[in-house]
Design a protein around this motif. Structure first.
Motif, short mmCIF file in Angstrom:
data_model
loop_
_atom_site.label_atom_id
_atom_site.label_comp_id
_atom_site.label_asym_id
_atom_site.label_seq_id
_atom_site.Cartn_x
_atom_site.Cartn_y
_atom_site.Cartn_z
N PRO A 72 38.55 33.67 24.05
CA PRO A 72 38.30 32.60 25.07
C PRO A 72 39.29 31.87 25.80
CG PRO A 72 38.96 31.83 22.41
CD PRO A 72 38.51 33.91 22.23
N HIS A 73 39.25 30.93 26.86
CA HIS A 73 40.58 30.28 26.80
C HIS A 73 41.36 30.38 26.43
CE1 HIS A 73 38.63 29.84 31.16
NE2 HIS A 73 37.38 29.23 30.11
N GLY A 74 42.61 30.20 27.41
CA GLY A 74 43.79 30.43 26.30
C GLY A 74 44.50 28.93 25.53
N GLY A 75 45.06 29.43 24.47
CA GLY A 75 45.81 28.22 23.68
C GLY A 75 45.20 28.83 21.85
N PHE A 76 45.40 28.12 21.07
CA PHE A 76 44.61 28.80 19.66
C PHE A 76 43.71 27.37 18.73
CE2 PHE A 76 44.06 29.18 14.96
CZ PHE A 76 43.79 30.48 15.06
N GLU A 77 42.93 27.52 18.93
CA GLU A 77 42.28 26.10 17.93
C GLU A 77 41.21 26.46 16.73
OE1 GLU A 77 38.51 24.28 20.86
OE2 GLU A 77 40.69 24.87 22.33
N HIS A 78 41.73 26.41 15.70
CA HIS A 78 41.49 26.49 14.53
C HIS A 78 40.05 26.41 13.91
CE1 HIS A 78 41.71 22.57 12.69
NE2 HIS A 78 40.94 23.70 11.28
N ASN A 79 39.13 25.53 14.63
CA ASN A 79 37.78 25.61 14.70
C ASN A 79 37.21 26.80 15.39
OD1 ASN A 79 38.55 22.49 14.72
ND2 ASN A 79 37.56 23.04 13.00
N LEU A 80 37.59 27.17 16.74
CA LEU A 80 37.16 27.66 17.11
C LEU A 80 37.25 29.14 16.98
CD1 LEU A 80 35.57 28.85 19.65
CD2 LEU A 80 37.46 28.45 21.33
N GLN A 81 38.69 29.15 15.85
CA GLN A 81 38.48 30.60 15.55
C GLN A 81 37.94 30.69 14.47
OE1 GLN A 81 40.58 32.50 16.98
NE2 GLN A 81 41.08 34.09 15.12
N SER A 82 37.13 29.47 13.49
CA SER A 82 36.30 29.71 12.19
C SER A 82 34.81 30.47 13.18
CB SER A 82 36.56 28.93 12.08
OG SER A 82 37.93 27.67 10.93
N LEU A 83 34.99 30.21 13.84
CA LEU A 83 33.03 30.29 14.04
C LEU A 83 33.50 31.91 14.30
CD1 LEU A 83 30.49 29.18 16.01
CD2 LEU A 83 31.59 29.48 17.78
N LEU A 89 37.84 29.11 8.02
CA LEU A 89 37.82 30.62 8.03
C LEU A 89 39.21 31.18 9.05
CD1 LEU A 89 34.86 31.86 6.81
CD2 LEU A 89 36.03 31.74 5.27
N GLY A 90 38.62 30.40 10.00
CA GLY A 90 40.23 30.30 11.28
C GLY A 90 41.44 30.16 10.67
N HIS A 91 41.44 29.55 9.95
CA HIS A 91 43.24 28.57 9.87
C HIS A 91 43.88 29.81 9.85
CE1 HIS A 91 45.37 24.63 10.45
NE2 HIS A 91 44.18 24.13 9.61
N THR A 92 45.22 30.06 10.62
CA THR A 92 46.36 30.66 10.29
C THR A 92 46.86 30.65 8.85
OG1 THR A 92 48.10 29.19 11.09
CG2 THR A 92 46.98 30.06 12.81
N PRO A 93 47.90 31.36 8.35
CA PRO A 93 49.15 31.48 7.73
C PRO A 93 49.48 29.81 7.50
CG PRO A 93 49.22 33.25 8.79
CD PRO A 93 48.61 32.58 9.23
N PHE A 94 50.04 29.55 6.54
CA PHE A 94 51.26 28.64 6.67
C PHE A 94 50.60 27.06 7.09
CE2 PHE A 94 53.48 32.93 7.81
CZ PHE A 94 54.55 33.31 6.68
N GLY A 95 49.48 26.66 6.96
CA GLY A 95 48.70 25.97 7.75
C GLY A 95 48.57 25.33 9.06
N HIS A 96 49.20 23.99 8.84
CA HIS A 96 49.20 23.29 10.56
C HIS A 96 50.40 24.05 11.07
CE1 HIS A 96 45.53 21.15 10.59
NE2 HIS A 96 45.77 20.67 9.25
N ALA A 97 51.63 24.20 10.60
CA ALA A 97 52.58 25.01 11.41
C ALA A 97 52.44 26.31 11.85
CB ALA A 97 53.83 25.15 10.04
N GLY A 98 52.16 26.90 11.20
CA GLY A 98 51.03 28.31 11.30
C GLY A 98 50.55 28.11 13.03
N GLN A 99 49.23 27.74 12.57
CA GLN A 99 48.10 26.73 14.12
C GLN A 99 49.33 26.75 15.37
OE1 GLN A 99 44.42 24.50 13.05
NE2 GLN A 99 45.51 23.18 14.50
N ASP A 100 50.29 24.97 15.05
CA ASP A 100 50.91 24.94 16.13
C ASP A 100 51.60 26.05 16.44
OD1 ASP A 100 50.27 22.36 15.80
OD2 ASP A 100 51.28 21.68 14.60
N GLU A 113 26.40 25.47 14.46
CA GLU A 113 27.27 24.37 14.96
C GLU A 113 28.04 23.11 13.98
OE1 GLU A 113 24.50 20.17 16.13
OE2 GLU A 113 24.47 20.98 14.58
N GLY A 114 28.49 23.40 13.14
CA GLY A 114 28.59 22.47 11.69
C GLY A 114 30.20 23.27 11.71
N ILE A 115 30.90 24.77 11.52
CA ILE A 115 31.67 25.46 11.70
C ILE A 115 32.70 24.80 13.01
CG2 ILE A 115 32.61 27.09 11.63
CD1 ILE A 115 31.02 28.94 10.29
#
Length: 404
Positions: A142-153, A108-119, A177-179
């Motif tokens: 949260p702290h700096g950066g973008f983690e898509h698992n944390l974004q899903s949470l 649910l927290g993944h960006t557009p454009f898959g891993h390219a968008g996340q990076d 917990e699983g997310i």
């Protein structure tokens, strides 16, 4: 190939080490039980009805949304993960509804454009230039950066706006917990301060999640292994001849041809993938049963105190790793894919910088939510679909980076 020898648990029978909704650690905001659904079924239903889940239909896997109607999206991927997860859960006596809820929510927290968008978004949040970068981090982010698992949470805990009494979906601890499949140490400690003994604790203490959470993670890997082959061949970037170099796939291709010598094209591809999927599922079931037996695990608490116990055998793990290396070199790093992902990264970078330069372009901040401008920009971009991000980028910059 001979059929594997194993038996399933009786339908509806939970193993003693499974998560039981009657013994759930509960929700952050107490609610009365639903009269016709267990707590994990209720979580699954809340995920399916969420705005973030609907957006997954227009979020990419490898191929962008405009490149074809039959390639996987985050939505179809999540459905495939849920199906694989339920099949394995039934055989192991784990709670199927919980596995399904985690599987449907994990992206649910993944960006557009898959891993390219996340990076790209992760890199933006680590930039240290511009006035937005000097703004202090808010206590609700949260702290700096973008983690898509944390974004899903974050999506299920805070960003979904549906209920009058709380933000988010108020899911059970076991689903949340699983997310949160992965989490940096800094963000785990931040979560632990906000929710002592909560979903961040296992990363701090070095513990394992439930077997249902471990299963959703493995089912994610199995689904990737299969559908990236399928989409790669459909796109013309991979060929069946190339795949002969991948032992995990080729053993089933040869098996299919021995049984159906004249089979070719899509039927050969699909039947080879189907058998590869089945072999991985049976391997996980057998390997996990052996690991549980050897560890002597009988309770959920013992699962959490143990090393991860659900997964492939050593041989299948190696074969899966070889397949991943093949896909990395021949599909994910294919020049055509890299050219597309370079434009996708530019879209995300340009949007982020535009929002940080002019906060009025962003939706108004929600009352009482204390996050920085940078995190507001990241949350907004992460929620976009591929096609919305492309349209928004063209509107703000005048550039048309993608056709169609």
């Amino acid at each position: 190939m001979d059929a594997p020898v194993w038996t399933t648990q009786p339908s509806g029978a939970l193993a003693p080490y499974a998560c039981d909704p009657a013994r759930s650690r509960g929700r952050r905001y107490p609610e009365p039980a639903a009269p016709t659904r267990n707590a994990f079924q209720r979580d699954r239903d809340r995920v399916i009805h969420s705005t973030a889940f609907r957006r997954l239909v227009y979020k990419t896997q490898v191929f962008l949304n405009h490149e074809g109607d039959l390639f996987r999206t985050r939505l179809t991927h999540s459905l495939e993960v849920a199906q694989l997860g339920r099949s394995i859960a039934r055989a192991l006596g784990l709670h199927e509804d919980l596995v399904e809820a985690i599987a449907l929510a994990h992206d649910l927290g993944h960006t557009p454009f898959g891993h390219a968008g996340q990076d790209a978004l992760n890199a933006c949040l680590h930039e240290d230039d511009g006035p937005a970068a000097q703004e202090p981090r808010g206590p609700d982010e949260p702290h700096g950066g973008f983690e898509h698992n944390l974004q899903s949470l974050r999506v299920v805990d805070a960003l979904e706006e549906r209920y009058p009494a709380f933000d988010g979906l108020n899911l059970c601890f076991e689903t949340r917990e699983g997310i949160l499949k992965h989490c940096s140490r800094a963000n785990a400690e931040w979560l632990e301060v906000r929710e002592p003994g909560g979903v961040g604790a296992r990363f701090v203490l070095g513990q394992s999640p439930s077997l249902e959470a471990q299963l959703a993670n493995v089912a994610d890997e199995i689904a990737y292994n299969a559908h990236d082959i399928d989409d790669g061949v459909r796109s013309g970037l991979l060929t069946l001849e190339q795949l002969e170099a991948v032992p995990l796939f080729d053993q089933f291709r040869r098996e299919v041809l021995a049984e159906f010598p004249r089979l070719q094209g899509r039927r050969l591809l699909y039947e080879s993938i189907r058998r590869m999927l089945s072999a991985q599922v049976y391997d996980v079931i057998d390997a996990t049963r052996a690991a549980l037996r050897d560890a002597g695990v009988r309770t959920l608490d013992e699962v959490r105190a143990s090393r991860p116990l659900l997964g492939f055998s050593a041989g299948m793990r190696q074969a899966s790793a070889e397949l991943k290396r093949f896909l990395l070199v021949n599909l994910y790093r294919h020049p055509q894919v890299l050219e597309t992902t370079a434009r996708a990264r530019q879209v995300v970078r340009d949007l982020y910088r535009a929002y940080c330069a002019d906060p009025t372009l962003l939706p108004a901040p929600r009352p009482g939510v204390r996050v920085s401008l940078r995190r507001r920009a990241a949350d907004h971009i992460a929620g976009m679909t591929d096609r919305y991000a492309i349209r928004e980028h063209e509107r703000l910059t005048g550039q048309r980076l993608f056709g169609g």
